[in-house]
Design a protein around this motif. Structure first.
Motif, PDB file in Angstrom:
ATOM      1  N   GLY A  18       2.376   3.754 -19.154  1.00 42.25           N
ATOM      2  CA  GLY A  18       3.596   3.480 -18.413  1.00 42.25           C
ATOM      3  C   GLY A  18       3.572   2.133 -17.736  1.00 42.25           C
ATOM      4  N   LEU A  19       4.724   1.557 -17.605  1.00 45.25           N
ATOM      5  CA  LEU A  19       4.886   0.261 -16.976  1.00 45.25           C
ATOM      6  C   LEU A  19       5.162   0.436 -15.498  1.00 45.25           C
ATOM      7  N   THR A  20       4.757  -0.550 -14.721  1.00 45.52           N
ATOM      8  CA  THR A  20       5.116  -0.612 -13.309  1.00 45.52           C
ATOM      9  C   THR A  20       6.127  -1.731 -13.148  1.00 45.52           C
ATOM     10  N   PHE A  21       7.261  -1.408 -12.534  1.00 46.89           N
ATOM     11  CA  PHE A  21       8.378  -2.352 -12.452  1.00 46.89           C
ATOM     12  C   PHE A  21       8.483  -2.974 -11.073  1.00 46.89           C
ATOM     13  N   GLY A  22       8.947  -4.224 -11.053  1.00 47.59           N
ATOM     14  CA  GLY A  22       9.398  -4.813  -9.816  1.00 47.59           C
ATOM     15  C   GLY A  22      10.765  -4.234  -9.467  1.00 47.59           C
ATOM     16  N   LYS A  23      11.262  -4.562  -8.277  1.00 48.96           N
ATOM     17  CA  LYS A  23      12.536  -3.991  -7.844  1.00 48.96           C
ATOM     18  C   LYS A  23      13.738  -4.689  -8.459  1.00 48.96           C
ATOM     19  N   GLY A  24      13.507  -5.813  -9.093  1.00 45.63           N
ATOM     20  CA  GLY A  24      14.588  -6.487  -9.783  1.00 45.63           C
ATOM     21  C   GLY A  24      15.259  -7.567  -8.962  1.00 45.63           C
TER      22      GLY A  24
ATOM     23  N   LYS B  70      24.440 -23.750 -15.723  1.00 42.92           N
ATOM     24  CA  LYS B  70      23.151 -24.160 -15.175  1.00 42.92           C
ATOM     25  C   LYS B  70      22.044 -23.225 -15.669  1.00 42.92           C
ATOM     26  N   THR B  71      20.799 -23.605 -15.385  1.00 41.76           N
ATOM     27  CA  THR B  71      19.662 -22.763 -15.717  1.00 41.76           C
ATOM     28  C   THR B  71      19.339 -21.848 -14.542  1.00 41.76           C
ATOM     29  N   ALA B  72      19.235 -20.564 -14.827  1.00 41.44           N
ATOM     30  CA  ALA B  72      18.825 -19.586 -13.808  1.00 41.44           C
ATOM     31  C   ALA B  72      17.332 -19.349 -13.948  1.00 41.44           C
ATOM     32  N   THR B  73      16.610 -19.373 -12.843  1.00 46.97           N
ATOM     33  CA  THR B  73      15.170 -19.130 -12.860  1.00 46.97           C
ATOM     34  C   THR B  73      14.840 -17.987 -11.914  1.00 46.97           C
ATOM     35  N   LEU B  74      14.225 -16.952 -12.473  1.00 48.63           N
ATOM     36  CA  LEU B  74      13.849 -15.779 -11.697  1.00 48.63           C
ATOM     37  C   LEU B  74      12.328 -15.714 -11.636  1.00 48.63           C
ATOM     38  N   THR B  75      11.817 -15.211 -10.510  1.00 45.72           N
ATOM     39  CA  THR B  75      10.383 -15.214 -10.270  1.00 45.72           C
ATOM     40  C   THR B  75       9.843 -13.792 -10.170  1.00 45.72           C
ATOM     41  N   CYS B  76       8.664 -13.602 -10.716  1.00 45.07           N
ATOM     42  CA  CYS B  76       7.941 -12.332 -10.598  1.00 45.07           C
ATOM     43  C   CYS B  76       6.513 -12.664 -10.191  1.00 45.07           C
ATOM     44  N   ASN B  77       6.123 -12.210  -9.023  1.00 44.67           N
ATOM     45  CA  ASN B  77       4.754 -12.411  -8.539  1.00 44.67           C
ATOM     46  C   ASN B  77       4.052 -11.069  -8.415  1.00 44.67           C
ATOM     47  N   TYR B  78       2.771 -11.058  -8.662  1.00 44.63           N
ATOM     48  CA  TYR B  78       2.031  -9.814  -8.547  1.00 44.63           C
ATOM     49  C   TYR B  78       0.684 -10.050  -7.871  1.00 44.63           C
ATOM     50  N   THR B  79       0.190  -9.005  -7.259  1.00 45.97           N
ATOM     51  CA  THR B  79      -1.117  -9.072  -6.602  1.00 45.97           C
ATOM     52  C   THR B  79      -1.943  -7.864  -7.000  1.00 45.97           C
ATOM     53  N   ASN B  80      -3.243  -8.092  -7.100  1.00 47.89           N
ATOM     54  CA  ASN B  80      -4.207  -7.012  -7.374  1.00 47.89           C
ATOM     55  C   ASN B  80      -3.991  -6.325  -8.707  1.00 47.89           C
TER      56      ASN B  80
ATOM     57  N   SER C 257      14.254 -10.539  -3.828  1.00 48.40           N
ATOM     58  CA  SER C 257      15.022  -9.358  -3.451  1.00 48.40           C
ATOM     59  C   SER C 257      16.490  -9.669  -3.218  1.00 48.40           C
ATOM     60  N   GLU C 258      16.794 -10.937  -2.938  1.00 45.07           N
ATOM     61  CA  GLU C 258      18.180 -11.311  -2.700  1.00 45.07           C
ATOM     62  C   GLU C 258      18.874 -11.550  -4.038  1.00 45.07           C
ATOM     63  N   ALA C 259      20.174 -11.464  -4.028  1.00 46.74           N
ATOM     64  CA  ALA C 259      20.951 -11.826  -5.205  1.00 46.74           C
ATOM     65  C   ALA C 259      20.856 -13.329  -5.419  1.00 46.74           C
ATOM     66  N   LEU C 260      20.865 -13.714  -6.676  1.00 48.17           N
ATOM     67  CA  LEU C 260      20.762 -15.127  -7.036  1.00 48.17           C
ATOM     68  C   LEU C 260      22.092 -15.561  -7.641  1.00 48.17           C
ATOM     69  N   ASN C 261      22.734 -16.509  -7.005  1.00 44.63           N
ATOM     70  CA  ASN C 261      24.028 -17.014  -7.489  1.00 44.63           C
ATOM     71  C   ASN C 261      23.819 -18.356  -8.178  1.00 44.63           C
TER      72      ASN C 261
ATOM     73  N   ASP D 261      25.791 -13.125 -18.468  1.00 44.77           N
ATOM     74  CA  ASP D 261      24.371 -12.962 -18.126  1.00 44.77           C
ATOM     75  C   ASP D 261      24.187 -12.279 -16.778  1.00 44.77           C
ATOM     76  N   SER D 262      25.263 -12.074 -16.052  1.00 41.85           N
ATOM     77  CA  SER D 262      25.179 -11.418 -14.737  1.00 41.85           C
ATOM     78  C   SER D 262      24.672  -9.996 -14.908  1.00 41.85           C
ATOM     79  N   ALA D 263      23.581  -9.677 -14.231  1.00 41.77           N
ATOM     80  CA  ALA D 263      22.941  -8.366 -14.347  1.00 41.77           C
ATOM     81  C   ALA D 263      21.748  -8.355 -13.397  1.00 41.77           C
ATOM     82  N   THR D 264      21.045  -7.250 -13.368  1.00 45.76           N
ATOM     83  CA  THR D 264      19.775  -7.186 -12.650  1.00 45.76           C
ATOM     84  C   THR D 264      18.649  -7.343 -13.662  1.00 45.76           C
ATOM     85  N   TYR D 265      17.685  -8.185 -13.345  1.00 45.76           N
ATOM     86  CA  TYR D 265      16.571  -8.454 -14.246  1.00 45.76           C
ATOM     87  C   TYR D 265      15.284  -7.935 -13.613  1.00 45.76           C
ATOM     88  N   LEU D 266      14.563  -7.165 -14.400  1.00 48.94           N
ATOM     89  CA  LEU D 266      13.356  -6.502 -13.926  1.00 48.94           C
ATOM     90  C   LEU D 266      12.141  -7.052 -14.654  1.00 48.94           C
TER      91      LEU D 266
END
Lengths: 114, 116
Positions: free
Chosen positions: A101-107, A17-27, A8-12, A84-89
């Motif tokens: 329909g897709l269900t999205f994370g908050k980005g 460098k390599t940027a790594t973003l995480t998406c976790n899901y449950t159920n 949920s926080e911004a990633l600087n 590459d600066s943007a919000t990734y969903l």
């Protein structure tokens, strides 16, 4: 309840460098997972899709992994650039039928600093 | 270049007005969707349609209705606009797929609606 979580926080990240973003899901038991990029004031733009039977997918400087045991996807941007600066969903097909329909994370807001 | 076009980028309406948001796609897609996006809440699905005259409720359909009279056009209707419907509205379309053959969604530019 079903949930999709992204950082949920911004990633600087420093340029190059390599940027790594995480998406976790449950159920969920998604058949596939997608990643989108969204710039301010604009609609999301599709980047990559990875299916449940795929471990990794690449497209130019982008790489996505999908671990259905961990219920997690990682999105990597190598040799990152300020553009590459943007919000990734991340998005899952979380419904019984494929076309419902897709269900999205908050980005995650990614900032690449020169 | 494939396109999803929303009729307005910015819209200001008064409380109680009936509001129409229009969306047209030129890709011959079967599926069309309406989402709203709010800070801290992300994208939430309002309604979707997988065929002409077919509609299904998404996660937050209350206060909204939709119309799909032609394959390329999907309209979102706010029957009586309220201030809590101030938001960014995004239309999307995708090709019909079954199981794991579903494909990516193409989004419009969004309509920023303010209800005063």
């Amino acid at each position: 309840s079903q949930k999709i979580e992204q950082n949920s926080e911004a990633l600087n990240i420093q340029e190059g460098k390599t940027a790594t973003l995480t998406c976790n899901y449950t159920n969920y038991s998604p058949a596939y997972l997608q990643w989108y990029r969204q710039d301010p004031g604009r609609g999301p733009v599709f980047l990559l899709l990875i299916r449940e039977n795929e471990k990794e997918k690449r497209k130019e400087r982008l790489k996505v992994t999908f671990d259905t045991t961990l219920k997690q996807s990682l999105f990597h941007i190598t040799a990152s650039q300020p553009a590459d600066s943007a919000t990734y969903l991340c998005a899952l097909d979380a419904r019984p039928r494929g076309a419902d329909g897709l269900t999205f994370g908050k980005g995650t807001h990614l900032i690449i600093q020169p | 270049d494939v396109k999803v076009t929303q009729s307005s980028r910015y819209l200001v309406k008064r409380t109680g007005e009936k509001v129409f948001l229009e969306c047209v796609q030129d890709m011959d897609h079967e599926n069309m969707f309406w989402y709203r996006q709010d800070p801290g809440l992300g994208l939430r699905l309002i309604y979707f349609s997988y065929d002409v005259k077919m509609k299904e409720k998404g996660d937050i359909p209350e206060g909204y209705s939709v119309s799909r009279e032609k394959k390329e056009r999907f309209s979102l209707i706010l029957e009586s606009a309220s201030t809590n419907q101030t938001s960014m509205y995004l239309c999307a379309s995708s090709k019909w797929g079954t199981g794991d053959l579903n494909t990516e969604a193409f989004f419009g530019q969004g309509t920023r609606l303010t209800v005063v």
